[in-house]
Design a protein around this motif. Structure first.
Motif, mmCIF file in Angstrom:
data_model
loop_
_atom_site.group_PDB
_atom_site.id
_atom_site.type_symbol
_atom_site.label_atom_id
_atom_site.label_comp_id
_atom_site.label_asym_id
_atom_site.label_seq_id
_atom_site.Cartn_x
_atom_site.Cartn_y
_atom_site.Cartn_z
ATOM 1 N N ASN B 55 0.824 -1.211 0.000
ATOM 2 C CA ASN B 55 0.000 0.000 0.000
ATOM 3 C C ASN B 55 0.856 1.258 0.000
ATOM 4 O O ASN B 55 0.513 2.255 -0.638
ATOM 5 C CB ASN B 55 -0.940 0.010 1.208
ATOM 6 N N THR B 59 1.314 4.203 -3.147
ATOM 7 C CA THR B 59 0.866 5.538 -2.697
ATOM 8 C C THR B 59 -0.528 5.537 -2.083
ATOM 9 O O THR B 59 -1.177 6.573 -2.001
ATOM 10 C CB THR B 59 0.881 6.594 -3.830
ATOM 11 N N LEU B 60 -0.999 4.356 -1.677
ATOM 12 C CA LEU B 60 -2.313 4.335 -1.031
ATOM 13 C C LEU B 60 -2.194 4.709 0.432
ATOM 14 O O LEU B 60 -3.185 5.025 1.091
ATOM 15 C CB LEU B 60 -2.943 2.950 -1.152
ATOM 16 N N ASP B 61 -0.982 4.652 0.954
ATOM 17 C CA ASP B 61 -0.754 4.949 2.353
ATOM 18 C C ASP B 61 0.613 5.618 2.461
ATOM 19 O O ASP B 61 1.458 5.462 1.583
ATOM 20 C CB ASP B 61 -0.786 3.643 3.161
ATOM 21 N N ALA B 62 0.802 6.380 3.533
ATOM 22 C CA ALA B 62 2.082 7.085 3.690
ATOM 23 C C ALA B 62 2.932 6.390 4.755
ATOM 24 O O ALA B 62 2.400 5.941 5.764
ATOM 25 C CB ALA B 62 1.823 8.524 4.095
ATOM 26 N N ALA B 76 7.456 10.792 -1.518
ATOM 27 C CA ALA B 76 7.155 11.800 -0.502
ATOM 28 C C ALA B 76 7.028 13.198 -1.109
ATOM 29 O O ALA B 76 6.417 14.084 -0.519
ATOM 30 C CB ALA B 76 8.199 11.792 0.587
ATOM 31 N N LEU B 78 5.441 13.927 -3.819
ATOM 32 C CA LEU B 78 4.180 14.106 -4.541
ATOM 33 C C LEU B 78 3.168 14.817 -3.657
ATOM 34 O O LEU B 78 3.037 14.543 -2.480
ATOM 35 C CB LEU B 78 3.608 12.744 -4.949
ATOM 36 N N LYS B 79 2.474 15.765 -4.296
ATOM 37 C CA LYS B 79 1.496 16.545 -3.518
ATOM 38 C C LYS B 79 0.122 16.485 -4.181
ATOM 39 O O LYS B 79 0.021 16.454 -5.403
ATOM 40 C CB LYS B 79 1.926 18.019 -3.469
ATOM 41 N N GLY B 80 -0.898 16.514 -3.354
ATOM 42 C CA GLY B 80 -2.285 16.660 -3.837
ATOM 43 C C GLY B 80 -2.641 15.717 -4.960
ATOM 44 O O GLY B 80 -2.508 14.499 -4.831
ATOM 45 N N ASN B 81 -3.070 16.300 -6.079
ATOM 46 C CA ASN B 81 -3.531 15.506 -7.202
ATOM 47 C C ASN B 81 -2.427 14.649 -7.812
ATOM 48 O O ASN B 81 -2.707 13.648 -8.464
ATOM 49 C CB ASN B 81 -4.095 16.415 -8.288
ATOM 50 N N ILE B 83 -0.531 12.697 -6.456
ATOM 51 C CA ILE B 83 -0.531 11.353 -5.886
ATOM 52 C C ILE B 83 -1.475 10.454 -6.671
ATOM 53 O O ILE B 83 -1.096 9.366 -7.115
ATOM 54 C CB ILE B 83 -0.965 11.401 -4.406
ATOM 55 N N ALA B 84 -2.708 10.933 -6.855
ATOM 56 C CA ALA B 84 -3.678 10.139 -7.607
ATOM 57 C C ALA B 84 -3.201 9.938 -9.039
ATOM 58 O O ALA B 84 -3.322 8.843 -9.598
ATOM 59 C CB ALA B 84 -5.039 10.816 -7.581
ATOM 60 N N ASP B 85 -2.661 10.990 -9.628
ATOM 61 C CA ASP B 85 -2.205 10.889 -11.015
ATOM 62 C C ASP B 85 -1.064 9.880 -11.146
ATOM 63 O O ASP B 85 -0.996 9.117 -12.110
ATOM 64 C CB ASP B 85 -1.745 12.260 -11.517
ATOM 65 N N ARG B 87 -0.578 7.346 -9.261
ATOM 66 C CA ARG B 87 -1.182 6.022 -9.125
ATOM 67 C C ARG B 87 -1.800 5.596 -10.448
ATOM 68 O O ARG B 87 -1.681 4.446 -10.868
ATOM 69 C CB ARG B 87 -2.254 6.101 -8.038
ATOM 70 N N ALA B 88 -2.460 6.532 -11.098
ATOM 71 C CA ALA B 88 -3.131 6.192 -12.349
ATOM 72 C C ALA B 88 -2.133 5.876 -13.454
ATOM 73 O O ALA B 88 -2.370 5.000 -14.284
ATOM 74 C CB ALA B 88 -4.043 7.338 -12.774
#
Ligand SMILES: Nc1ncnc2c1ncn2[C@@H]1O[C@H](COP(=O)(O)OP(=O)(O)OP(=O)(O)O)[C@@H](O)[C@H]1O
Ligand SMILES: [Mg+2]
Lengths: 603, 251
Positions: B55, B59-62, B76, B78-81, B83-85, B87-88
């Motif tokens: 996880n 990047t699902l967990d820190a 570490a 990566l900020k805000g969006n 992170i999701a990007d 992951r994608a």
């Protein structure tokens, strides 16, 4: 053990329970308020003097309110079940017997119903005591005597009705549970609803739906032809028509959107799939909600329209607010304090057969008239809001003696004769004064006008000629209607919006997993939020559009009763949209709270 | 041969529970690298911290402390969006319970990561077709996840994880819910993809047979890497035996 588990389940979703309780409490408070006002003997008595059939209107209102309450309790309960089903599944997995769970459901449902309705009744009593008298006096135009907000029959009706509704809901919940397997309870419904185009059947539904709606709209716009059967015809055709249209067009619309390039970006396709997922479930509630929107909007519009109409109609009914014979100094003083538009005093001498006036006085200050003649044509209707007044020449006055005769405080009215000043003075009768005046705004001055009537020794208002008498009578007549419209409209609105809210939130528990998955795939949280907001927006907006169309047609029904049913229609619409928006925002927030994953990097 | 590793983990710690409350240290200093063409397995007893590790990598967990770099990107930072990007785009993830969205068709499920990157339908279409062909699920595309078997679901999930050409593929016991035949199929397929397309794979598994498809296995015990074995030039059968032996001595 079960109790502990049950309590833990409640604790973890406290917010949702608060919303549920709040909704139920409000609904029972509203119900009590309506019952205590509308079935209150004191009120009916005061009302019945002025309007026959008031009872019928209030009975009709009570029935409508009961129906919406029934629908409301049903949706609130399905929300409750959706929150509890996972726990019930768990209990069953832990070995609890189905009968035991059934008992638990019944007890829980009844407990919630009892607590909510008792608290609701108390709050409703508070509402009634604080705003009831004010509301009533505003609407009826009279202070109610012996009005008591604590009305035992209303308390009994409210609590008994709610207990019965919850008993039924509990039994339904119990039946639903016994039909579901443990696995389904734990996992929730995850069967997709494959949206399919069945062109023939869908086209048929569209045609039938449109035909039904057209029939309903036709009936409503020709209310004089269909008379009392308009309402049942309208309700049946429009309910069915709406359902068919939603059913056919919804699927079609979603599929169309899904195929478009628009849907291929971001989470749009997912949002559309979410919408189509529980399509059939939603068709029903959306139809119901759109009808309720129409009913409540209609009720508020008519209610407000009636109030405006009372003022406009009475203002236009006579050129003068009051005609007073021989006003005392005190009365005169009171008249001069009003916001006057005009005031004139004519001398008169009255014999047993005839009344004499001085022609010169009518030449100096001609009698005014409104020029409105009933029935009003549409041109006149448009001018009602700002009536103009014209002077009557002496010839006109002799041709239309009724214009002056109508202003004579005595009944039966006597014919009159205009004579010269010298002839007048020679008449061997005591001279009298006839004072006529017109205020700028009847509504604004109604309290002072009442004082004037009191200063005259309190004659019955209908023996005082002029617009004020009409105003008082009409207020009494339409006041009950306005009260009903406004009250029921707002109550309906609040309840239908929370029905929709409960319906949407009921599905949230099973949606949670999907949003967690999306998060894992890398959907931005902002996108998840946008998807939720859009999905719920569609569910709110669709019935609103249909409901607005319904009400625009439905108002045609009132054109026989009202001058202009669409008068100031923006006001009820604004109230509606503000209330509806608030519910939308609450729903989105609660939904987000339930489905959005907590698992996220906390930078 | 020196290559920059795709995944580089340095002294990773993870403590669950807020300060002041009951705390539990699930990872106690983990360091390792994954090279661009590697197929690495992670094994360990239940509760040893495998999912926690995965996880964090996805990047699902820190992490509480320590550094993770994936494809030259320090997580570490990566900020805000982002992170999701990240992951994608950069990671593919397959789960034991498939995690397919049952309200989307299989095609739509596979295309989802692409639409999250705002790739138009026209451009997405050949990508989805390509990966579907590779995983032999072309005939399933128009069905819904509830209409296909577990093994087929996991293939669809794998296709979704691979469609956006991730820098690395993570699997958290992807064979856990599959029968042995389906599991074998999936592993063969992962192996092929790793080999042919040079997609590095990091696979968490309980099952020695699944592990035997890996080139290297890290054994986690109590939040630390206890042991590491490599396939080297052994056959898979021999490697399987070595894993069983290690597990025997390890616990
Ligand atoms: N959110 C959490 N909060 C507190 N403790 C947690 C949390 N998640 C995991 N743990 C604990 O951390 C430890 C490692 O958990 P993890 O899920 O990583 O184990 P695992 O190796 O994946 O086990 P399994 O093989 O059973 O999946 C466990 O002891 C678990 O109880
Ligand atoms: Mg795990």
């Amino acid at each position: 053990m079960l109790n502990k588990l049950a309590f833990a389940g409640v604790k973890s979703r406290l917010k949702d329970y608060v919303v549920l309780f709040f909704g139920l409490i409000m609904s029972s408070a509203i119900f009590y308020m309506f019952e205590s006002l509308a079935t209150n003997k004191a009120f009916i008595k005061a009302n019945a003097q002025q309007i026959t059939g008031a009872n019928f209107i209030f009975l009709f209102g009570a029935i409508l309110l009961t129906i919406i309450t029934l629908v409301y309790v049903f949706y609130a309960n399905s929300f409750l079940m959706s929150m509890r089903r996972h726990d019930y599944g768990l209990f069953m997995m832990l070995g609890a017997k189905q009968s035991k769970i059934g008992q638990l459901i019944l007890v829980e449902t009844m407990a919630i119903g009892t607590i909510a309705s008792v608290i609701g009744t108390i709050i409703g009593w508070g509402f009634t005591a604080s705003v009831g008298p004010f509301l009533m006096s505003r609407m009826i135009g009279n202070k109610l005597q012996h009005f008591n907000a604590f009305y035992v029959p209303a308390i009994v009706t409210t609590i008994v009705l709610y207990l019965i509704l919850f008993l039924i809901a509990g039994i339904i919940n119990r039946l639903a549970l016994t039909k579901t397997s443990v696995l389904q309870l734990l996992k929730g419904d995850s069967q997709p609803n494959r949206p399919v185009l069945k062109p023939v059947s869908q086209l048929l539904q569209v045609v039938v739906g449109v035909l039904l709606l057209m029939l309903g709209y036709y009936a409503m716009s020709h209310v004089e032809k269909f008379a009392l059967s308009t309402i049942p015809i309208g309700l049946v055709t429009i309910v069915l028509g709406t359902y068919f249209l939603f059913n056919a067009i919804f699927v079609w619309l979603i599929l169309l959107l899904k195929r478009s390039g628009w849907a291929s970006l971001g989470l749009r396709n997912f949002t559309l799939s979410q919408l189509s997922f529980r399509l059939h479930n939603y068709t029903k509630i959306l139809s119901v909600v759109s009808i309720l929107i129409a009913l409540s909007l209609g009720a508020i519009t008519v209610g407000i329209g009636m109030q405006k109409q009372v003022t406009a109609l009475s203002t236009a009914s006579e050129a003068y607010t009051m005609a007073i014979k021989n006003p005392s100094r005190h009365t005169n003083h009171l008249i001069d304090k009003l916001t006057l538009d005009t005031k004139v005093t004519y001398q008169q001498k009255e014999t047993s057969k005839i009344i004499y006036y001085r022609a010169d006085q009518f030449k100096d200050r001609p009698l005014e008239f409104t020029g409105f003649q009933s029935p009003l044509n549409s041109k006149q209707k448009n001018r009602l809001a700002s009536p103009t007044y014209q002077n009557l020449t002496s010839t006109q006055l002799t041709q239309h003696p009724e214009k002056l005769m109508a202003l004579q405080p005595n009944a039966p009215q006597k014919p009159f004769r205009l004579v010269s000043r010298t002839t007048f003075n020679k008449l061997p009768v005591h001279a009298q004064r006839l004072t006529l005046f017109r205020v700028k705004n009847l509504q604004a001055d109604k309290t002072d006008l009442k004082h004037i009537v009191t200063s005259m020794g309190n004659p019955a208002v209908d023996t005082v000629p002029g617009a004020y008498g009409t105003f008082v009578l009409a207020t009494a007549m339409f006041g009950g209607l306005e009260f009903m419209g406004f009250f029921l409209g707002i109550a309906f609105l609040a309840m239908l919006a929370s029905c929709l809210m409960f319906k949407i939130l009921s599905g949230a528990a099973t949606d949670k997993r999907r949003y967690e998955m999306l998060n894992k795939i890398g959907a931005r949280p902002s996108r998840l939020r946008a998807s939720i907001a859009r999905e719920i927006l569609v569910l709110f907006v669709l019935p609103a559009i249909v409901g607005v169309v319904h009400v625009l047609f439905g108002l045609l029904m009132f054109k026989v009763l009202m001058l202009n049913p669409y008068y100031q229609i923006w006001l009820p619409f604004t109230i509606f949209f503000v209330l509806y928006m608030i519910y939308y925002i609450i729903t989105v927030r609660l939904y987000e709270h339930i489905v959005l994953p907590k698992l996220r990097i906390d930078n | 041969m020196t290559m920059t590793p795709v995944v580089s983990v340095r002294d990773l710690h993870k403590t669950y529970g807020k300060t002041g409350q009951k705390q539990y240290e699930a990872l106690k200093g983990i360091s390792f690298d994954v090279e661009t063409d590697e197929f690495v397995g992670i094994m360990g007893a239940s509760g040893s911290g495998k999912t926690t590790l995965l996880n964090i990598l996805a990047t699902l967990d820190a992490p509480t402390s320590g550094e993770v770099e994936i494809n030259q990107q320090v997580l570490a930072n990566l900020k805000g969006n982002q992170i999701a990007d990240f992951r994608a785009k950069q990671v593919g993830f397959i789960f034991q319970d498939f995690n397919l969205l049952e309200n989307l068709t299989n095609y739509e499920n596979i295309a989802l990561p692409l639409s999250l990157q705002n790739i138009s339908r026209k451009k997405a279409q050949p990508e989805v077709q390509r990966i579907a062909k590779q995983l032999n699920i072309e005939s399933l595309l128009e069905k819904y996840p509830t209409e296909i078997s577990g093994g087929q679901k996991q293939r669809v999930a794998a296709a979704r994880a691979l469609v956006s050409h991730p820098a690395i593929l993570f699997g958290d016991e992807p064979t856990g819910a599959l029968d042995s035949n389906s599991a074998r199929d999936l592993l063969e397929m992962l192996n092929t993809i790793n080999h042919d397309q040079q997609v590095p794979i990091l696979l968490v598994t309980h099952d020695p047979f699944s592990a035997s498809y890996c080139q290297r296995i890290l054994f986690i015990k109590d939040g630390k890497i206890g042991q590491e074995i490599k396939k080297g030039t052994h056959t898979r059968q021999q490697f399987y035996q070595a894993i069983l032996d290690t597990l025997g001595t390890f616990d």
